[in-house]
Design a protein around this motif. Structure first.
Motif, short mmCIF file in Angstrom:
data_model
loop_
_atom_site.label_atom_id
_atom_site.label_comp_id
_atom_site.label_asym_id
_atom_site.label_seq_id
_atom_site.Cartn_x
_atom_site.Cartn_y
_atom_site.Cartn_z
N THR A 93 0.82 -1.21 0.00
CA THR A 93 0.00 0.00 0.00
C THR A 93 0.85 1.26 0.00
O THR A 93 1.96 1.29 0.54
CB THR A 93 -0.93 0.05 1.23
N ARG A 94 0.30 2.29 -0.59
CA ARG A 94 0.97 3.60 -0.59
C ARG A 94 1.15 4.07 0.85
O ARG A 94 2.19 4.61 1.20
CB ARG A 94 0.13 4.60 -1.41
N ARG A 95 0.15 3.85 1.67
CA ARG A 95 0.22 4.25 3.08
C ARG A 95 1.42 3.60 3.77
O ARG A 95 2.15 4.26 4.51
CB ARG A 95 -1.08 3.89 3.78
N GLY A 96 1.62 2.31 3.54
CA GLY A 96 2.76 1.61 4.13
C GLY A 96 4.09 2.14 3.62
O GLY A 96 5.05 2.30 4.38
N ARG A 97 4.15 2.43 2.33
CA ARG A 97 5.38 2.97 1.75
C ARG A 97 5.67 4.37 2.27
O ARG A 97 6.81 4.71 2.61
CB ARG A 97 5.30 2.95 0.22
N ASP A 98 4.63 5.19 2.37
CA ASP A 98 4.82 6.54 2.92
C ASP A 98 5.25 6.49 4.38
O ASP A 98 6.08 7.29 4.82
CB ASP A 98 3.54 7.37 2.77
N ALA A 102 8.72 8.03 6.00
CA ALA A 102 8.77 8.89 7.20
C ALA A 102 9.72 8.31 8.24
O ALA A 102 10.49 9.05 8.87
CB ALA A 102 7.37 9.07 7.78
N GLU A 103 9.69 6.98 8.42
CA GLU A 103 10.59 6.32 9.38
C GLU A 103 12.05 6.53 8.96
O GLU A 103 12.90 6.85 9.79
CB GLU A 103 10.30 4.82 9.46
N ALA A 104 12.35 6.34 7.68
CA ALA A 104 13.72 6.51 7.20
C ALA A 104 14.18 7.94 7.43
O ALA A 104 15.32 8.18 7.86
CB ALA A 104 13.81 6.13 5.72
N SER A 105 13.32 8.88 7.15
CA SER A 105 13.66 10.28 7.36
C SER A 105 13.93 10.56 8.83
O SER A 105 14.91 11.22 9.18
CB SER A 105 12.52 11.17 6.84
N ALA A 106 13.07 10.04 9.71
CA ALA A 106 13.25 10.25 11.14
C ALA A 106 14.55 9.62 11.65
O ALA A 106 15.19 10.15 12.55
CB ALA A 106 12.06 9.68 11.91
N LEU A 107 14.93 8.48 11.05
CA LEU A 107 16.16 7.81 11.45
C LEU A 107 17.39 8.41 10.77
O LEU A 107 18.52 8.10 11.14
CB LEU A 107 16.07 6.31 11.11
N GLY A 108 17.17 9.24 9.76
CA GLY A 108 18.28 9.87 9.05
C GLY A 108 19.07 8.91 8.18
O GLY A 108 20.28 9.07 8.02
N VAL A 109 18.37 7.92 7.61
CA VAL A 109 19.05 6.93 6.76
C VAL A 109 18.41 6.90 5.38
O VAL A 109 17.21 7.17 5.23
CB VAL A 109 19.04 5.52 7.38
N PRO A 110 19.20 6.57 4.36
CA PRO A 110 18.64 6.49 3.03
C PRO A 110 17.71 5.28 2.88
O PRO A 110 17.90 4.25 3.53
CB PRO A 110 19.86 6.35 2.12
N LEU A 111 16.72 5.45 2.02
CA LEU A 111 15.75 4.40 1.73
C LEU A 111 15.75 4.14 0.23
O LEU A 111 15.64 5.09 -0.55
CB LEU A 111 14.36 4.83 2.19
N THR A 112 15.87 2.88 -0.13
CA THR A 112 15.77 2.49 -1.53
C THR A 112 14.64 1.48 -1.67
O THR A 112 14.64 0.46 -0.99
CB THR A 112 17.08 1.84 -2.04
N PHE A 113 13.69 1.78 -2.55
CA PHE A 113 12.65 0.82 -2.88
C PHE A 113 13.08 0.07 -4.14
O PHE A 113 13.64 0.66 -5.06
CB PHE A 113 11.30 1.51 -3.15
N TYR A 114 12.80 -1.21 -4.15
CA TYR A 114 13.03 -2.06 -5.32
C TYR A 114 11.66 -2.53 -5.76
O TYR A 114 10.91 -3.13 -4.98
CB TYR A 114 13.89 -3.27 -4.96
N ALA A 115 11.31 -2.25 -7.01
CA ALA A 115 10.01 -2.64 -7.55
C ALA A 115 10.18 -3.90 -8.39
O ALA A 115 10.94 -3.91 -9.36
CB ALA A 115 9.42 -1.52 -8.39
N LEU A 116 9.48 -4.95 -8.00
CA LEU A 116 9.55 -6.23 -8.71
C LEU A 116 8.23 -6.48 -9.40
O LEU A 116 7.18 -6.49 -8.75
CB LEU A 116 9.87 -7.36 -7.74
N GLU A 117 8.29 -6.66 -10.70
CA GLU A 117 7.09 -6.93 -11.47
C GLU A 117 7.31 -8.19 -12.28
O GLU A 117 8.42 -8.45 -12.74
CB GLU A 117 6.77 -5.76 -12.40
#
Length: 166
Positions: A93-98, A102-117
């Motif tokens: 869900t978009r809500r889960g990704r958002d 927010a968690e990554a931002s609060a922790l100050g760490v980079p976030l990379t999403f990998y999209a598998l189709e």
């Protein structure tokens, strides 16, 4: 602590896998855990280890929420210690990704999403083959079909690395 025992500080990152059942998320997670290296958090494996592979439809959501809550504390601790983490959750869900953004931002760490189709026919084939393996969380054809409407593709404004295992 003597300085010779202190480990060097290195930056960590969150690597989150987005994809539907059978798309290759766990395959990629296993590869990434060695390449980065990183700690891999695969919900299905934890559910099977703690509850067994035969949860019914009523038991699964409760087990999944409990496991996710425990894993969240663990991966957050790991990333704050400078360890890359791989979240093999699906992030349907978009809500889960958002929320993860927010968690990554609060922790100050980079976030990379990998999209598998993957084409649905190939995903079905992979799931049916995987269901024959011991110790896996089986996915019934009915479950695959019934849950499909809950899967939200990435929006045009969501950045992700595209991954294909065709």
């Amino acid at each position: 602590m003597p300085s010779s025992l202190a480990s060097p500080v290195h930056s960590a990152g969150i690597h989150a896998l987005h994809g539907y059942m059978g798309s290759g998320k766990t395959t990629l997670a296993r590869r990434l855990e060695h390449e980065l290296p990183a700690l891999r958090f695969t919900i299905d494996e934890w559910i099977v280890a703690l509850y067994g592979p035969d949860l019914n439809a009523e038991e699964f959501p409760v087990a999944s929420r409990r496991v996710t809550a425990v894993l969240e504390g663990q991966w957050k601790r790991a990333v704050t210690l400078g360890i890359h983490v791989i979240l093999d959750y699906g992030f349907w869900t978009r809500r889960g990704r958002d929320g993860l953004r927010a968690e990554a931002s609060a922790l100050g760490v980079p976030l990379t999403f990998y999209a598998l189709e993957l084409p649905e026919e190939e995903a079905w084939r992979r799931i049916r083959r995987r269901n024959l393996e011991p110790g896996v969380l089986p996915i019934a054809d009915e479950t695959f079909t019934r849950l499909r409407p809950r899967f939200e593709p990435l929006g045009p404004d969501e950045t992700a690395l595209q991954v294909s295992f065709e």
